[in-house]
Design an enzyme around this catalytic site. Structure first.
Site, PDB file in Angstrom:
ATOM      1  N   LYS A 211       1.752   4.831  -2.995  1.00 54.49           N
ATOM      2  CA  LYS A 211       1.690   5.565  -2.609  1.00 54.49           C
ATOM      3  C   LYS A 211       3.315   6.331  -3.177  1.00 54.49           C
ATOM      4  O   LYS A 211       3.448   7.644  -3.527  1.00 54.49           O
ATOM      5  CB  LYS A 211       1.501   6.157  -1.283  1.00 54.49           C
ATOM      6  CG  LYS A 211      -0.469   5.568  -0.847  1.00 54.49           C
ATOM      7  CD  LYS A 211      -1.055   6.308  -1.831  1.00 54.49           C
ATOM      8  CE  LYS A 211      -2.213   6.035  -2.050  1.00 54.49           C
ATOM      9  NZ  LYS A 211      -3.716   6.557  -2.398  1.00 54.49           N
TER      10      LYS A 211
ATOM     11  N   TYR B 109       1.112  -1.199  -0.282  1.00 57.30           N
ATOM     12  CA  TYR B 109      -0.481  -0.135  -0.038  1.00 57.30           C
ATOM     13  C   TYR B 109       0.588   1.338  -0.480  1.00 57.30           C
ATOM     14  O   TYR B 109       0.506   2.265  -0.643  1.00 57.30           O
ATOM     15  CB  TYR B 109      -1.109   0.084   1.540  1.00 57.30           C
ATOM     16  CG  TYR B 109      -2.164   1.498   1.290  1.00 57.30           C
ATOM     17  CD1 TYR B 109      -3.041   1.366   0.693  1.00 57.30           C
ATOM     18  CD2 TYR B 109      -1.396   2.178   2.370  1.00 57.30           C
ATOM     19  CE1 TYR B 109      -3.625   2.306   0.522  1.00 57.30           C
ATOM     20  CE2 TYR B 109      -2.773   3.533   2.708  1.00 57.30           C
ATOM     21  CZ  TYR B 109      -3.168   3.774   1.032  1.00 57.30           C
ATOM     22  OH  TYR B 109      -4.357   4.443   1.245  1.00 57.30           O
TER      23      TYR B 109
HETATM   24  N1  LIG Z   1      -8.630   6.763   4.570  1.00 59.07           N
HETATM   25  C1  LIG Z   1      -7.398   7.085   4.657  1.00 59.07           C
HETATM   26  O1  LIG Z   1      -7.250   6.757   6.463  1.00 59.07           O
HETATM   27  C2  LIG Z   1      -6.727   7.819   4.205  1.00 59.07           C
HETATM   28  C3  LIG Z   1      -5.530   8.239   4.420  1.00 59.07           C
HETATM   29  C4  LIG Z   1      -4.426   7.765   3.389  1.00 59.07           C
HETATM   30  C5  LIG Z   1      -4.996   7.971   2.255  1.00 59.07           C
HETATM   31  N2  LIG Z   1      -5.718   7.512   2.052  1.00 59.07           N
HETATM   32  C6  LIG Z   1      -6.342   7.778   0.407  1.00 59.07           C
HETATM   33  O2  LIG Z   1      -7.672   8.013   0.148  1.00 59.07           O
HETATM   34  C7  LIG Z   1      -8.680   7.589  -1.015  1.00 59.07           C
HETATM   35  C8  LIG Z   1      -9.475   7.823  -0.327  1.00 59.07           C
HETATM   36  O3  LIG Z   1      -9.518   7.122   0.877  1.00 59.07           O
HETATM   37  P1  LIG Z   1     -11.318   6.893   1.231  1.00 59.07           P
HETATM   38  O4  LIG Z   1     -10.851   6.214   3.155  1.00 59.07           O
HETATM   39  O5  LIG Z   1     -11.930   7.182   0.696  1.00 59.07           O
HETATM   40  O6  LIG Z   1     -11.026   5.294   0.527  1.00 59.07           O
HETATM   41  P2  LIG Z   1     -12.545   4.449  -0.304  1.00 59.07           P
HETATM   42  O7  LIG Z   1     -12.534   3.543  -0.149  1.00 59.07           O
HETATM   43  O8  LIG Z   1     -13.286   4.772   0.591  1.00 59.07           O
HETATM   44  O9  LIG Z   1     -12.727   4.962  -1.598  1.00 59.07           O
HETATM   45  C9  LIG Z   1     -11.753   4.404  -2.362  1.00 59.07           C
HETATM   46  C10 LIG Z   1     -12.927   4.572  -3.385  1.00 59.07           C
HETATM   47  O10 LIG Z   1     -11.678   4.884  -4.683  1.00 59.07           O
HETATM   48  C11 LIG Z   1     -13.546   3.485  -5.562  1.00 59.07           C
HETATM   49  N3  LIG Z   1     -12.254   2.095  -6.493  1.00 59.07           N
HETATM   50  C12 LIG Z   1     -11.386   1.433  -6.349  1.00 59.07           C
HETATM   51  N4  LIG Z   1     -11.026   0.655  -7.177  1.00 59.07           N
HETATM   52  C13 LIG Z   1     -11.589   1.456  -8.382  1.00 59.07           C
HETATM   53  C14 LIG Z   1     -11.143   1.571  -9.917  1.00 59.07           C
HETATM   54  N5  LIG Z   1     -10.205   0.836 -10.520  1.00 59.07           N
HETATM   55  N6  LIG Z   1     -11.959   2.636 -10.558  1.00 59.07           N
HETATM   56  C15 LIG Z   1     -12.522   3.512 -10.065  1.00 59.07           C
HETATM   57  N7  LIG Z   1     -13.227   3.323  -9.280  1.00 59.07           N
HETATM   58  C16 LIG Z   1     -12.249   2.637  -7.990  1.00 59.07           C
HETATM   59  C17 LIG Z   1     -13.772   2.476  -4.258  1.00 59.07           C
HETATM   60  O11 LIG Z   1     -14.822   2.116  -5.254  1.00 59.07           O
HETATM   61  C18 LIG Z   1     -14.072   3.838  -3.821  1.00 59.07           C
HETATM   62  O12 LIG Z   1     -15.049   4.353  -4.174  1.00 59.07           O
HETATM   63  C19 LIG Z   1      -7.156   6.249  -1.356  1.00 59.07           C
HETATM   64  O13 LIG Z   1      -6.476   6.854  -2.532  1.00 59.07           O
HETATM   65  C20 LIG Z   1      -6.627   6.460  -0.183  1.00 59.07           C
HETATM   66  O14 LIG Z   1      -5.602   5.394  -0.201  1.00 59.07           O
HETATM   67  C21 LIG Z   1      -6.969   7.648   2.673  1.00 59.07           C
END
Ligand SMILES: NC(=O)c1ccc[n+]([C@@H]2O[C@H](COP(=O)([O-])OP(=O)(O)OC[C@H]3O[C@@H](n4cnc5c(N)ncnc54)[C@H](O)[C@@H]3O)[C@@H](O)[C@H]2O)c1
Length: 249
Positions: free
Chosen positions: A159, A155
Site C-alpha cells: 500500500k 500488506y
Molecule cells: N476491508 C478493509 O478493511 C480494507 C481496508 C483498507 C483497504 N482495503 C483494500 O480495499 C480493497 C478491497 O477490500 P475488500 O475487503 O473488499 O477485499 P475482498 O477480498 O473482498 O475483495 C478483493 C477482490 O479482489 C479480487 N482479486 C484478487 N486478486 C485479483 C487479481 N489478481 N485480479 C483481479 N481481481 C483480483 C478478489 O477476487 C476480490 O473480489 C483491497 O485493495 C484492500 O486491500 C480493505
C-alpha cells in the site's frame, strides 16, 4: 443527469466487498460499469444485479497482475463501449492472504503478492490510460489502506507502493487530463476483513476516533467524489477514509 451518465468505469476486484459497493454506486449514478475480477461467479453476480436494477454492467474476467489480461480487458471494453473514462484499482489479495513477516515470507509468495497488490494498479493503468487519453482525460482511483501508515508487513508495504504510484502517475498522466488519486480505508466490515481479522477487529475499533468499523458504503462517497468532476483540480492525493484511525502532519 447523474454525475456518471455516459461514462465507462472499470472497477477491479468488484466481485465482492468494497469493489462491489463502488460498482453498484457508480451504476446507480449512471455509469456503465465494467466489473473486472478473477472471481467469475462473484463478478457475474454483481454485473447481473446491476442490470436487474436498471443499470448497465459487463463482467470481464481479469487478472490485474497480467499485462495480457489487462490489455485484453481494454480491447473488450473498447469494442463494447468505444472507450474508458475512469478506473478504480481496487483488486488485492487480502481476505485469504498469508500471515508472515517480511524477513521470512516465502519469496515466491511475496513476489506474487506484490505483483497483484502493488504492480496490479500499474499494469491496469498502463493498459487503460490510452483509452482515457483518447476521450480527452479521465480519473483513476487507487485503493490504498491505512496499513500504509501502520506496521503491517508486506500488506502495508504494497500500500506504500500504491501511494507512491499515485503520486508519480499523477505527474505522468496529468498532462493528458488524467487525474490519479487514492483512498486509504481504515478497517472496513467486509467478508475478507471478517476472515482476516476476526475478533481482532473489535480491538482496532477502540483505537479509532469514531468508534465503529467502516462499512463499504462509507467508502463510496470518497471514491465517487475522486472519480467525478467534483474533484477536477485534485490529483496525486491520498484520502484517508478511516474513522480517524490515522493522522498525518
Ligand atoms: N476491508 C478493509 O478493511 C480494507 C481496508 C483498507 C483497504 N482495503 C483494500 O480495499 C480493497 C478491497 O477490500 P475488500 O475487503 O473488499 O477485499 P475482498 O477480498 O473482498 O475483495 C478483493 C477482490 O479482489 C479480487 N482479486 C484478487 N486478486 C485479483 C487479481 N489478481 N485480479 C483481479 N481481481 C483480483 C478478489 O477476487 C476480490 O473480489 C483491497 O485493495 C484492500 O486491500 C480493505
Amino acid at each position: 443527469m447523474s454525475r456518471f451518465t455516459g461514462k465507462v468505469v472499470v472497477v477491479t476486484g468488484a466481485a465482492q466487498g468494497i469493489g462491489e459497493a463502488y460498482a453498484k454506486a457508480l451504476a446507480s449514478e449512471g455509469a456503465t460499469v465494467v466489473v473486472a475480477d478473477l472471481n467469475v461467479d462473484g463478478g457475474e453476480r454483481v454485473a447481473k444485479e446491476i442490470e436487474a436494477g436498471g443499470g448497465s454492467a459487463l463482467f470481464v474476467r481479469c487478472d490485474v497482475s497480467s499485462h495480457d489480461s489487462a490489455t485484453a480487458l481494454a480491447a473488450t471494453v473498447e469494442a463494447a463501449y468505444g472507450g474508458i473514462d475512469a478506473l478504480v484499482n481496487n483488486a488485492a489479495i487480502y481476505g485469504d492472504m498469508q500471515f508472515d513477516l517480511l524477513i521470512s515470507v516465502d519469496w515466491d509468495y511475496y513476489r506474487k503478492f506484490m505483483s497483484v497488490n502493488m504492480d496490479g494498479a500499474l499494469v491496469m493503468t498502463r493498459a487503460l490510460y490510452p483509452s482515457m487519453q483518447k476521450r480527452g482525460g479521465g480519473s483513476i482511483v487507487n485503493q490504498s489502506s491505512t496499513a500504509a501508515y501502520l506496521y503491517s508487513g508486506f500488506y502495508g508495504l504494497a500500500k506504500v507502493g500504491i501511494n507512491g504510484l499515485t503520486q508519480q502517475l499523477a505527474h505522468e498522466l496529468g498532462g493528458m487530463g488524467i487525474r490519479v488519486n487514492a483512498i486509504a480505508p481504515g478497517p472496513t466490515d467486509t467478508e475478507a476483513t471478517r476472515t482476516q481479522a476476526g475478533d481482532a477487529a473489535k480491538d482496532l475499533v477502540k483505537g479509532l476516533a469514531l468508534k465503529r468499523m467502516g462499512q463499504v458504503d462509507d467508502m463510496v462517497g470518497a471514491c465517487l467524489f475522486l472519480l467525478s468532476d467534483d474533484s477536477s483540480w485534485i490529483t496525486g492525493q491520498i484520502l484517508a477514509v478511516d474513522g480517524g484511525q490515522t493522522f498525518r502532519l
